[in-house]
Write a protein that holds these residues in place. Structure first.
Motif, PDB file in Angstrom:
ATOM      1  N   PHE A 144       0.827  -1.203   0.000  1.00 25.43           N
ATOM      2  CA  PHE A 144       0.000   0.000   0.000  1.00 25.43           C
ATOM      3  C   PHE A 144       0.866   1.259   0.000  1.00 25.43           C
ATOM      4  N   GLU A 145       0.278   2.341  -0.423  1.00 24.84           N
ATOM      5  CA  GLU A 145       0.928   3.651  -0.525  1.00 24.84           C
ATOM      6  C   GLU A 145       1.993   3.688  -1.607  1.00 24.84           C
ATOM      7  N   GLY A 146       1.736   2.966  -2.716  1.00 22.50           N
ATOM      8  CA  GLY A 146       2.572   3.110  -3.902  1.00 22.50           C
ATOM      9  C   GLY A 146       3.933   2.468  -3.824  1.00 22.50           C
ATOM     10  N   VAL A 147       4.019   1.272  -3.250  1.00 17.97           N
ATOM     11  CA  VAL A 147       5.302   0.572  -3.099  1.00 17.97           C
ATOM     12  C   VAL A 147       5.360  -0.626  -4.037  1.00 17.97           C
ATOM     13  N   GLN A 148       6.491  -0.815  -4.708  1.00 12.81           N
ATOM     14  CA  GLN A 148       6.693  -1.990  -5.550  1.00 12.81           C
ATOM     15  C   GLN A 148       8.136  -2.467  -5.446  1.00 12.81           C
ATOM     16  N   LEU A 149       8.302  -3.774  -5.233  1.00 13.86           N
ATOM     17  CA  LEU A 149       9.610  -4.415  -5.197  1.00 13.86           C
ATOM     18  C   LEU A 149       9.652  -5.529  -6.223  1.00 13.86           C
ATOM     19  N   VAL A 150      10.786  -5.671  -6.894  1.00 18.23           N
ATOM     20  CA  VAL A 150      10.995  -6.782  -7.819  1.00 18.23           C
ATOM     21  C   VAL A 150      12.430  -7.264  -7.682  1.00 18.23           C
ATOM     22  N   GLY A 151      12.600  -8.581  -7.515  1.00 17.14           N
ATOM     23  CA  GLY A 151      13.922  -9.189  -7.484  1.00 17.14           C
ATOM     24  C   GLY A 151      14.147 -10.014  -8.735  1.00 17.14           C
ATOM     25  N   LEU A 152      15.369  -9.993  -9.262  1.00 17.93           N
ATOM     26  CA  LEU A 152      15.740 -10.757 -10.448  1.00 17.93           C
ATOM     27  C   LEU A 152      16.537 -11.988 -10.041  1.00 17.93           C
ATOM     28  N   PRO A 153      16.489 -13.049 -10.837  1.00 21.88           N
ATOM     29  CA  PRO A 153      17.201 -14.287 -10.480  1.00 21.88           C
ATOM     30  C   PRO A 153      18.702 -14.105 -10.302  1.00 21.88           C
ATOM     31  N   ASP A 154      19.291 -13.075 -10.932  1.00 28.14           N
ATOM     32  CA  ASP A 154      20.731 -12.866 -10.796  1.00 28.14           C
ATOM     33  C   ASP A 154      21.083 -12.010  -9.585  1.00 28.14           C
ATOM     34  N   GLY A 155      20.094 -11.666  -8.774  1.00 23.38           N
ATOM     35  CA  GLY A 155      20.359 -10.915  -7.554  1.00 23.38           C
ATOM     36  C   GLY A 155      20.172  -9.422  -7.669  1.00 23.38           C
ATOM     37  N   ARG A 156      19.958  -8.920  -8.876  1.00 23.23           N
ATOM     38  CA  ARG A 156      19.622  -7.502  -9.005  1.00 23.23           C
ATOM     39  C   ARG A 156      18.179  -7.287  -8.551  1.00 23.23           C
ATOM     40  N   ALA A 157      17.851  -6.045  -8.257  1.00 24.23           N
ATOM     41  CA  ALA A 157      16.494  -5.765  -7.789  1.00 24.23           C
ATOM     42  C   ALA A 157      16.150  -4.307  -8.037  1.00 24.23           C
ATOM     43  N   VAL A 158      14.844  -4.014  -8.059  1.00 30.92           N
ATOM     44  CA  VAL A 158      14.375  -2.637  -8.169  1.00 30.92           C
ATOM     45  C   VAL A 158      13.348  -2.383  -7.079  1.00 30.92           C
ATOM     46  N   ALA A 159      13.289  -1.139  -6.642  1.00 30.21           N
ATOM     47  CA  ALA A 159      12.337  -0.727  -5.614  1.00 30.21           C
ATOM     48  C   ALA A 159      11.779   0.633  -5.988  1.00 30.21           C
ATOM     49  N   VAL A 160      10.466   0.787  -5.832  1.00 27.35           N
ATOM     50  CA  VAL A 160       9.771   2.014  -6.225  1.00 27.35           C
ATOM     51  C   VAL A 160       8.854   2.461  -5.097  1.00 27.35           C
ATOM     52  N   LYS A 161       8.827   3.761  -4.861  1.00 26.31           N
ATOM     53  CA  LYS A 161       7.877   4.368  -3.929  1.00 26.31           C
ATOM     54  C   LYS A 161       7.247   5.568  -4.613  1.00 26.31           C
ATOM     55  N   ILE A 162       5.937   5.527  -4.810  1.00 23.39           N
ATOM     56  CA  ILE A 162       5.200   6.648  -5.371  1.00 23.39           C
ATOM     57  C   ILE A 162       4.778   7.555  -4.223  1.00 23.39           C
ATOM     58  N   SER A 163       5.175   8.826  -4.291  1.00 23.93           N
ATOM     59  CA  SER A 163       5.059   9.688  -3.112  1.00 23.93           C
ATOM     60  C   SER A 163       3.622   9.959  -2.699  1.00 23.93           C
ATOM     61  N   ASP A 164       2.685  10.028  -3.671  1.00 18.00           N
ATOM     62  CA  ASP A 164       1.308  10.341  -3.288  1.00 18.00           C
ATOM     63  C   ASP A 164       0.533   9.115  -2.827  1.00 18.00           C
ATOM     64  N   GLY A 165       1.177   7.953  -2.816  1.00 20.31           N
ATOM     65  CA  GLY A 165       0.520   6.735  -2.368  1.00 20.31           C
ATOM     66  C   GLY A 165      -0.379   6.105  -3.401  1.00 20.31           C
ATOM     67  N   GLY A 166      -0.467   6.719  -4.589  1.00 20.15           N
ATOM     68  CA  GLY A 166      -1.323   6.183  -5.634  1.00 20.15           C
ATOM     69  C   GLY A 166      -0.812   4.855  -6.167  1.00 20.15           C
ATOM     70  N   ASP A 167      -1.746   4.006  -6.541  1.00 22.03           N
ATOM     71  CA  ASP A 167      -1.394   2.642  -6.950  1.00 22.03           C
ATOM     72  C   ASP A 167      -1.067   2.527  -8.429  1.00 22.03           C
ATOM     73  N   ARG A 168      -1.640   3.391  -9.265  1.00 20.85           N
ATOM     74  CA  ARG A 168      -1.587   3.155 -10.702  1.00 20.85           C
ATOM     75  C   ARG A 168      -0.220   3.389 -11.329  1.00 20.85           C
ATOM     76  N   ALA A 169       0.647   4.156 -10.664  1.00 23.28           N
ATOM     77  CA  ALA A 169       1.945   4.480 -11.266  1.00 23.28           C
ATOM     78  C   ALA A 169       3.029   3.472 -10.945  1.00 23.28           C
ATOM     79  N   ARG A 170       2.775   2.575 -10.001  1.00 21.67           N
ATOM     80  CA  ARG A 170       3.815   1.630  -9.575  1.00 21.67           C
ATOM     81  C   ARG A 170       4.410   0.843 -10.734  1.00 21.67           C
ATOM     82  N   MET A 171       3.524   0.189 -11.499  1.00 25.13           N
ATOM     83  CA  MET A 171       4.013  -0.759 -12.483  1.00 25.13           C
ATOM     84  C   MET A 171       4.677  -0.103 -13.686  1.00 25.13           C
ATOM     85  N   PRO A 172       4.129   0.984 -14.259  1.00 22.75           N
ATOM     86  CA  PRO A 172       4.857   1.633 -15.350  1.00 22.75           C
ATOM     87  C   PRO A 172       6.271   2.052 -14.958  1.00 22.75           C
ATOM     88  N   VAL A 173       6.443   2.566 -13.740  1.00 22.43           N
ATOM     89  CA  VAL A 173       7.773   2.976 -13.290  1.00 22.43           C
ATOM     90  C   VAL A 173       8.671   1.755 -13.102  1.00 22.43           C
TER      91      VAL A 173
END
Length: 345
Positions: free
Chosen positions: A265-294
């Motif tokens: 909740f509040e616009g957070v998204q985490l993704v881990g890759l099999p090689d150990g790299r990863a990405v993390a996103v926080k949308i400041s307004d807490g909106g859900d719709r922008a998580r995945m495009p970013v």
């Protein structure tokens, strides 16, 4: 006693104390910018180095339900042994479909527990379709329908396995929560700046995007028989239990096998890759719709083949039932840190 309506309003932080987020996503309608979503994002290497960053990824934030896979690792380390689909549910923010509700009940049944042993909040199913079906059949807000019930059933089960008190398992001083806190600190490499309470009642830790990305990289790259590999494997094999049908996190793991994904909740998204790299996103307004495009934009920057993710990489804006615009990520990496200065983060 002061009426809540007359209670003093807390003073908001001064602008100078706010995280320095940057525009990450924009919605246009017939060529005019209609909405802008600010936020912060980071990509980390398998060794934890920062590869890409935008905004302020070292600002403390609450990962919310993105913590669930880490909490599940702690429970597996404490002896929790569940079939894959139920272990995935233990790390889930599920939609409240019948398999989710039944799965939480199965976890309880396997350990001699009942729904009354759950200490999470009550709610209607999270998924729109699931909520409509539930209400249509006369359903009301319950703890089993609440989207964290799998995690809470697993927490109660872990207490039974270890002979810990089931009652009060959400108390920060409870042995279960002490173990969770230690595990989160180990996997993220961070001591929480502070602790709060999540919507479902679970202790919640303020961490950084870098710490959470490092943790997801470790889980995604784990192999063998350890707890990290067990949790990651269960989530990958049963993405429908991690979220549900019509959910973007489930779609991401189905469209790009091998990725490990969890939202919060509040616009957070985490993704881990099999090689150990990863990405993390926080949308400041807490909106859900922008998580995945970013998130997809970050994955593309890491040379991940994102062509199968086209339908979640940008969302159409409709006018009169036809597309007239788009919600998509900005070119936020153009002004991001280069590899030469990323290690300073």
């Amino acid at each position: 006693m002061i009426s809540p309506a007359l209670a003093p309003i807390p003073t908001p932080p001064a602008a100078a104390g706010l995280p320095q987020h940057t525009p990450l996503a924009v919605q246009t309608r017939d060529g005019v910018v209609e909405s802008v979503h600010y936020g912060s994002a980071i990509a980390t290497a398998a060794d934890g180095r920062t590869l890409l960053a935008a905004g302020e990824p070292l600002a403390a934030f609450y990962p919310r339900s993105a913590l669930k896979p880490l909490q599940a690792v702690a429970m597996v380390r404490a002896g929790l042994d569940l079939p894959d689909e139920l272990l995935a549910l233990a790390a889930a923010s599920h939609s409240g479909a019948a398999p989710h509700r039944d799965g939480a009940r199965r976890i309880l049944d396997l350990h001699g527990l009942a729904p009354g042993d759950l200490e999470n909040s009550t709610d209607l199913p999270y998924g729109a379709r699931e909520r409509e079906d539930w209400l249509g059949s006369g359903g009301q807000a319950t703890q089993l329908a609440q989207n964290c019930s799998g995690k809470h059933a697993a927490m109660a089960a872990t207490c039974v396995i270890n002979g810990w008190p089931v009652r009060g398992y959400l108390d920060p001083g409870h042995p279960l929560q002490q173990l969770v806190a230690q595990t989160v600190a180990e996997l993220t490499g961070e001591e929480p700046e502070r602790t709060s309470t999540d919507g479902c009642g679970t202790p919640l830790f303020a961490l950084t995007l870098r710490g959470m990305a490092r943790a997801f990289g470790k889980l995604a790259a784990a192999s063998g028989t350890g707890a990290e590999a067990a949790v990651a494997g269960a989530m990958r094999r049963h993405p429908e239990m991690v979220a549900g049908e019509d959910r973007d996190v489930t779609a991401l793991m189905r469209l790009a096998p091998g990725l490990l994904a969890k939202d919060g909740f509040e616009g957070v998204q985490l993704v881990g890759l099999p090689d150990g790299r990863a990405v993390a996103v926080k949308i400041s307004d807490g909106g859900d719709r922008a998580r995945m495009p970013v998130t997809v934009r970050l994955l593309a920057a890491l040379d991940v083949d994102t062509s199968p993710l086209a339908r979640i990489a940008a969302l159409p804006v409709l006018g009169g039932g036809r597309p007239v615009g788009l919600l998509q990520a900005t070119d936020f990496l153009a002004a991001a840190h280069s590899p030469n200065d990323s290690d300073a983060l």
